[in-house]
Write a protein that holds these residues in place. Structure first.
Motif, PDB file in Angstrom:
ATOM      1  N   ARG A  70      29.349 -43.148 -32.250  1.00  0.00           N
ATOM      2  CA  ARG A  70      28.768 -44.304 -31.564  1.00  0.00           C
ATOM      3  C   ARG A  70      27.572 -44.852 -32.338  1.00  0.00           C
ATOM      4  NH1 ARG A  70      24.623 -45.506 -28.624  1.00  0.00           N
ATOM      5  NH2 ARG A  70      23.810 -43.375 -28.720  1.00  0.00           N
ATOM      6  N   GLN A  71      26.711 -43.963 -32.800  1.00  0.00           N
ATOM      7  CA  GLN A  71      25.557 -44.406 -33.567  1.00  0.00           C
ATOM      8  C   GLN A  71      25.989 -45.052 -34.885  1.00  0.00           C
ATOM      9  OE1 GLN A  71      22.982 -41.019 -34.018  1.00  0.00           O
ATOM     10  NE2 GLN A  71      22.368 -41.011 -31.847  1.00  0.00           N
ATOM     11  N   SER A  72      27.060 -44.490 -35.503  1.00  0.00           N
ATOM     12  CA  SER A  72      27.555 -45.063 -36.751  1.00  0.00           C
ATOM     13  C   SER A  72      28.093 -46.468 -36.533  1.00  0.00           C
ATOM     14  CB  SER A  72      28.643 -44.166 -37.342  1.00  0.00           C
ATOM     15  OG  SER A  72      29.200 -44.735 -38.509  1.00  0.00           O
ATOM     16  N   VAL A  73      28.851 -46.655 -35.415  1.00  0.00           N
ATOM     17  CA  VAL A  73      29.392 -47.984 -35.102  1.00  0.00           C
ATOM     18  C   VAL A  73      28.264 -48.971 -34.829  1.00  0.00           C
ATOM     19  CG1 VAL A  73      30.717 -49.284 -33.403  1.00  0.00           C
ATOM     20  CG2 VAL A  73      31.602 -47.123 -34.274  1.00  0.00           C
ATOM     21  N   GLU A  74      27.263 -48.537 -34.080  1.00  0.00           N
ATOM     22  CA  GLU A  74      26.132 -49.414 -33.789  1.00  0.00           C
ATOM     23  C   GLU A  74      25.386 -49.785 -35.068  1.00  0.00           C
ATOM     24  OE1 GLU A  74      23.728 -47.445 -30.919  1.00  0.00           O
ATOM     25  OE2 GLU A  74      25.045 -47.905 -29.225  1.00  0.00           O
ATOM     26  N   GLU A  75      25.218 -48.818 -35.961  1.00  0.00           N
ATOM     27  CA  GLU A  75      24.527 -49.100 -37.218  1.00  0.00           C
ATOM     28  C   GLU A  75      25.326 -50.082 -38.074  1.00  0.00           C
ATOM     29  OE1 GLU A  75      21.615 -48.816 -40.235  1.00  0.00           O
ATOM     30  OE2 GLU A  75      21.636 -48.390 -38.088  1.00  0.00           O
ATOM     31  N   ALA A  76      26.659 -49.863 -38.123  1.00  0.00           N
ATOM     32  CA  ALA A  76      27.509 -50.783 -38.892  1.00  0.00           C
ATOM     33  C   ALA A  76      27.454 -52.189 -38.303  1.00  0.00           C
ATOM     34  CB  ALA A  76      28.955 -50.269 -38.918  1.00  0.00           C
ATOM     35  N   GLN A  77      27.470 -52.291 -36.965  1.00  0.00           N
ATOM     36  CA  GLN A  77      27.395 -53.595 -36.314  1.00  0.00           C
ATOM     37  C   GLN A  77      26.060 -54.268 -36.597  1.00  0.00           C
ATOM     38  OE1 GLN A  77      29.895 -55.093 -34.562  1.00  0.00           O
ATOM     39  NE2 GLN A  77      28.577 -56.888 -34.573  1.00  0.00           N
ATOM     40  N   ARG A  78      24.986 -53.460 -36.585  1.00  0.00           N
ATOM     41  CA  ARG A  78      23.661 -54.021 -36.867  1.00  0.00           C
ATOM     42  C   ARG A  78      23.591 -54.555 -38.298  1.00  0.00           C
ATOM     43  NH1 ARG A  78      19.220 -52.597 -39.314  1.00  0.00           N
ATOM     44  NH2 ARG A  78      20.053 -50.545 -39.899  1.00  0.00           N
ATOM     45  N   LEU A  79      24.122 -53.771 -39.242  1.00  0.00           N
ATOM     46  CA  LEU A  79      24.108 -54.211 -40.638  1.00  0.00           C
ATOM     47  C   LEU A  79      24.958 -55.468 -40.823  1.00  0.00           C
ATOM     48  CD1 LEU A  79      24.399 -50.759 -42.458  1.00  0.00           C
ATOM     49  CD2 LEU A  79      22.365 -52.188 -42.203  1.00  0.00           C
ATOM     50  N   GLU A  80      26.112 -55.504 -40.122  1.00  0.00           N
ATOM     51  CA  GLU A  80      26.980 -56.684 -40.220  1.00  0.00           C
ATOM     52  C   GLU A  80      26.281 -57.920 -39.659  1.00  0.00           C
ATOM     53  OE1 GLU A  80      31.415 -58.175 -38.720  1.00  0.00           O
ATOM     54  OE2 GLU A  80      30.757 -56.116 -38.397  1.00  0.00           O
ATOM     55  N   ASP A  81      25.591 -57.745 -38.526  1.00  0.00           N
ATOM     56  CA  ASP A  81      24.862 -58.871 -37.937  1.00  0.00           C
ATOM     57  C   ASP A  81      23.766 -59.357 -38.870  1.00  0.00           C
ATOM     58  OD1 ASP A  81      26.464 -58.719 -35.719  1.00  0.00           O
ATOM     59  OD2 ASP A  81      25.034 -57.561 -34.532  1.00  0.00           O
ATOM     60  N   GLU A  82      23.046 -58.409 -39.481  1.00  0.00           N
ATOM     61  CA  GLU A  82      21.983 -58.793 -40.410  1.00  0.00           C
ATOM     62  C   GLU A  82      22.558 -59.523 -41.623  1.00  0.00           C
ATOM     63  OE1 GLU A  82      19.922 -55.239 -41.378  1.00  0.00           O
ATOM     64  OE2 GLU A  82      18.841 -55.122 -39.456  1.00  0.00           O
ATOM     65  N   GLU A  83      23.699 -59.023 -42.121  1.00  0.00           N
ATOM     66  CA  GLU A  83      24.328 -59.674 -43.278  1.00  0.00           C
ATOM     67  C   GLU A  83      24.809 -61.078 -42.922  1.00  0.00           C
ATOM     68  OE1 GLU A  83      27.986 -58.897 -46.462  1.00  0.00           O
ATOM     69  OE2 GLU A  83      27.547 -57.453 -44.876  1.00  0.00           O
ATOM     70  N   ARG A  84      25.407 -61.216 -41.713  1.00  0.00           N
ATOM     71  CA  ARG A  84      25.877 -62.532 -41.281  1.00  0.00           C
ATOM     72  C   ARG A  84      24.715 -63.510 -41.137  1.00  0.00           C
ATOM     73  NH1 ARG A  84      27.679 -61.116 -36.790  1.00  0.00           N
ATOM     74  NH2 ARG A  84      29.746 -60.475 -37.465  1.00  0.00           N
ATOM     75  N   GLN A  85      23.609 -63.027 -40.581  1.00  0.00           N
ATOM     76  CA  GLN A  85      22.443 -63.884 -40.425  1.00  0.00           C
ATOM     77  C   GLN A  85      21.872 -64.280 -41.791  1.00  0.00           C
ATOM     78  OE1 GLN A  85      19.773 -61.700 -37.917  1.00  0.00           O
ATOM     79  NE2 GLN A  85      21.050 -61.900 -36.091  1.00  0.00           N
ATOM     80  N   ALA A  86      21.884 -63.309 -42.720  1.00  0.00           N
ATOM     81  CA  ALA A  86      21.373 -63.610 -44.058  1.00  0.00           C
ATOM     82  C   ALA A  86      22.247 -64.644 -44.759  1.00  0.00           C
ATOM     83  CB  ALA A  86      21.305 -62.324 -44.886  1.00  0.00           C
ATOM     84  N   VAL A  87      23.587 -64.502 -44.593  1.00  0.00           N
ATOM     85  CA  VAL A  87      24.507 -65.471 -45.208  1.00  0.00           C
ATOM     86  C   VAL A  87      24.305 -66.859 -44.608  1.00  0.00           C
ATOM     87  CG1 VAL A  87      26.935 -66.097 -45.435  1.00  0.00           C
ATOM     88  CG2 VAL A  87      26.220 -63.749 -45.863  1.00  0.00           C
ATOM     89  N   ALA A  88      24.188 -66.911 -43.265  1.00  0.00           N
ATOM     90  CA  ALA A  88      23.980 -68.200 -42.611  1.00  0.00           C
ATOM     91  C   ALA A  88      22.675 -68.848 -43.068  1.00  0.00           C
ATOM     92  CB  ALA A  88      23.987 -68.017 -41.089  1.00  0.00           C
ATOM     93  N   ALA A  89      21.636 -68.017 -43.211  1.00  0.00           N
ATOM     94  CA  ALA A  89      20.347 -68.552 -43.665  1.00  0.00           C
ATOM     95  C   ALA A  89      20.445 -69.061 -45.108  1.00  0.00           C
ATOM     96  CB  ALA A  89      19.271 -67.474 -43.559  1.00  0.00           C
ATOM     97  N   ALA A  90      21.179 -68.301 -45.942  1.00  0.00           N
ATOM     98  CA  ALA A  90      21.341 -68.725 -47.334  1.00  0.00           C
ATOM     99  C   ALA A  90      22.140 -70.026 -47.420  1.00  0.00           C
ATOM    100  CB  ALA A  90      22.045 -67.621 -48.133  1.00  0.00           C
TER     101      ALA A  90
END
Length: 243
Positions: A70-90
């Motif tokens: 569960r913690q691994s899935v949450e961490e992966a989701q958090r990283l994916e959200d951060e990456e998506r936000q970074a891509v959108a900002a770029a």
């Protein structure tokens, strides 16, 4: 009579000894049986206790594994959200930069803009669907615009190299070179960087972001009201003159 008495006493003594021996054997057998039963009960209880501890250990391990997953899935989701936000900002930053560069290029253009009538305005329609080309061409012709047709992105690119239209209306999904690549090619050429681009695509936020990043001025979802396309062409031409 004495002999008989002595024989009777001896027989009674032997019987008493036999009975005593049987009683002792019976007590010993009962003792051994009790000890065996106690031993089996102790073994049973020990086995049950060991099985219970093993079940608890496995349950604890399974709970720990599920928690780690569960913690691994949450961490992966958090990283994916951060990456998506970074891509959108770029993408947004790149779009803003290109818009600023486009405005600067227009301001640096030499000569005074001259208002064109619809009859003097050339609109290129790039779409791999003949039905769409004919339908859009008839709409533009009805509003007295000159119309150029391109069957795909490569065809549009070749025609633009020879003569730059006033407005480009392009689809996204086309074989060979799609609309996004065509827009990037147009923006990458100083000779055509100022060309207003209207892109017709499905109503997708991701495609809209990609289109903006590629330098598209207007994104129209499918289907769109015909008067909306004409209004955007007029607005883009007006903006290009002011720029």
């Amino acid at each position: 009579r004495e002999a008989e008495r002595q024989a009777a006493e001896a027989a009674a003594r032997r019987e008493a000894e036999r009975q005593a021996a049987e009683a002792a054997a019976r007590r010993e057998a009962e003792r051994q049986a009790a000890e065996a039963a106690a031993r089996r009960e102790a073994e049973r209880q020990a086995a049950e206790s060991a099985a219970r501890r093993e079940a608890e250990r496995r349950a604890a391990e399974e709970a720990a594994r599920l928690e780690a997953e569960r913690q691994s899935v949450e961490e992966a989701q958090r990283l994916e959200d951060e990456e998506r936000q970074a891509v959108a900002a770029a993408i947004a930053e790149e779009s803003a930069r290109q818009a600023a560069e486009e405005a600067q290029r227009r301001r640096a253009a030499v000569g005074v803009a001259k208002v064109k009538t619809p009859e003097q305005t050339v609109v290129m329609v790039a779409d791999d669907s003949r039905v769409v080309r004919v339908k859009t061409g008839r709409l533009l012709t009805a509003h007295r615009y000159q119309v150029l047709m391109a069957e795909d992105g490569q065809d549009a690119g070749r025609q633009i190299e020879k003569a730059v239209p006033d407005v480009l209306v392009t689809d996204v999904d086309m074989p060979g070179m799609d609309g996004l690549e065509l827009a990037r090619q147009v923006r990458g050429n100083p000779r055509t960087a100022h060309l207003p681009i209207i892109m017709v695509t499905s109503d997708s936020d991701e495609l809209r972001i990609q289109a903006r990043a590629a330098g598209v001025n207007v994104v129209l979802g499918k289907p769109y009201p015909e008067e909306q396309l004409i209004a955007h062409i007029q607005q883009l031409l007006s903006n290009s003159l002011r720029a």
